[in-house]
Design a protein around this motif. Structure first.
Motif, short mmCIF file in Angstrom:
data_model
loop_
_atom_site.label_atom_id
_atom_site.label_comp_id
_atom_site.label_asym_id
_atom_site.label_seq_id
_atom_site.Cartn_x
_atom_site.Cartn_y
_atom_site.Cartn_z
N LEU A 6 53.73 -25.50 27.20
CA LEU A 6 54.63 -26.61 27.53
C LEU A 6 54.50 -27.73 26.49
O LEU A 6 55.51 -28.28 26.04
N ALA A 7 53.28 -28.03 26.08
CA ALA A 7 53.06 -29.07 25.05
C ALA A 7 53.75 -28.69 23.75
O ALA A 7 54.38 -29.54 23.10
N ARG A 8 53.66 -27.43 23.36
CA ARG A 8 54.31 -26.98 22.13
C ARG A 8 55.84 -27.03 22.24
O ARG A 8 56.53 -27.35 21.29
N TYR A 9 56.34 -26.71 23.40
CA TYR A 9 57.78 -26.78 23.66
C TYR A 9 58.28 -28.22 23.50
O TYR A 9 59.23 -28.49 22.77
N HIS A 148 55.61 -32.01 11.86
CA HIS A 148 54.97 -30.81 12.40
C HIS A 148 53.45 -30.92 12.28
O HIS A 148 52.72 -30.60 13.22
N TRP A 149 52.97 -31.37 11.14
CA TRP A 149 51.53 -31.52 10.94
C TRP A 149 50.94 -32.48 11.98
O TRP A 149 49.90 -32.20 12.59
N VAL A 154 47.81 -33.51 17.01
CA VAL A 154 47.72 -34.08 18.36
C VAL A 154 47.45 -32.97 19.39
O VAL A 154 46.57 -33.11 20.25
N ILE A 155 48.18 -31.87 19.29
CA ILE A 155 47.99 -30.76 20.24
C ILE A 155 46.57 -30.20 20.12
O ILE A 155 45.91 -29.95 21.14
N ASN A 156 46.09 -30.02 18.92
CA ASN A 156 44.72 -29.50 18.74
C ASN A 156 43.68 -30.45 19.29
O ASN A 156 42.69 -30.02 19.89
N ALA A 162 40.45 -31.16 26.25
CA ALA A 162 40.53 -30.45 27.53
C ALA A 162 39.42 -29.41 27.63
O ALA A 162 38.83 -29.22 28.70
N ALA A 163 39.10 -28.75 26.53
CA ALA A 163 38.02 -27.75 26.53
C ALA A 163 36.68 -28.40 26.80
O ALA A 163 35.87 -27.88 27.56
N VAL A 164 36.44 -29.54 26.20
CA VAL A 164 35.18 -30.27 26.43
C VAL A 164 35.11 -30.74 27.87
O VAL A 164 34.08 -30.59 28.53
N ASP A 165 36.21 -31.28 28.39
CA ASP A 165 36.24 -31.72 29.79
C ASP A 165 35.96 -30.56 30.73
O ASP A 165 35.19 -30.69 31.67
#
Length: 195
Positions: A6-9, A148-149, A154-156, A162-165
């Motif tokens: 969804l974020a990428r969309y 795009h960069w 931002v997405i990364n 989120a992974a750390v959380d």
């Protein structure tokens, strides 16, 4: 994974719209005669993946440069022989088609020739027109690639956060936060031992 999709969309929609808008604004501020080519380039280079956007940007620039070189060369040669504009353009497109047939990633060179010839104002110099088109394409492509960069960055960052959380909060994780509501700030492992 569903959230990342969804974020990428959303990022794709926003970066295409934002890049086209910013490229148009910059082109107008810089006095470029055809801001639409900057805007279109910003959109055209915007691909699904960052490496695809980078490649599209580089190949669009290469094809544009080839098309401009062919336009200027055919115009110069054609002037010597007093060949009309349509015939000059036909020769230019034919040369570019031969190049694009061998190197398909530079196909933009074929439509660069008519764009240069047909956007030339009256008796203006073709070289000036060609340089403007090149500048518009470079600027637009750069804006599209930059958007795009930034979106990928931002997405990364959000994914890492989120992974750390998830690692700190889930009971399965090796470490979890102490009781934050009671002001505890120490980390404990899954067995309750303080780290």
């Amino acid at each position: 994974m569903k959230q990342e999709k969804l974020a990428r969309y959303i990022a794709f929609v926003l970066r295409c719209s934002g890049a086209a808008t910013l490229a148009t604004i910059l082109a107008n501020c810089l006095g470029m005669p055809h801001a639409m080519w900057a805007s279109m380039s910003a959109i055209i280079v915007s691909q699904e993946r960052l490496n695809e956007t980078r490649n599209a940007t580089l190949w669009r620039l290469a094809g544009t440069l080839i098309g401009i070189a062919v336009s200027v060369a055919t115009s110069g040669v054609s002037r010597v022989f007093a060949i009309n504009l349509v015939t000059q353009m036909a020769f230019g497109v034919a040369i570019c088609a031969a190049i694009a047939r061998r190197f398909p990633l530079v196909r933009v060179c074929m439509w660069t020739v008519p764009i240069v010839y047909l956007s030339k104002p009256g008796e203006g110099a073709l070289l000036d027109t060609a340089l403007w088109r090149c500048t518009e394409v470079i600027m637009g492509g750069s804006v599209g690639a930059t958007f795009h960069w930034v979106a990928e960055f931002v997405i990364n960052r959000l994914n890492r956060s989120a992974a750390v959380d998830a690692m700190l909060v889930t009971p399965d994780s090796r470490l979890s936060c102490g009781n934050v509501s009671q002001g505890e700030t120490h980390l404990t492992d899954r067995y309750g031992e303080t780290k």
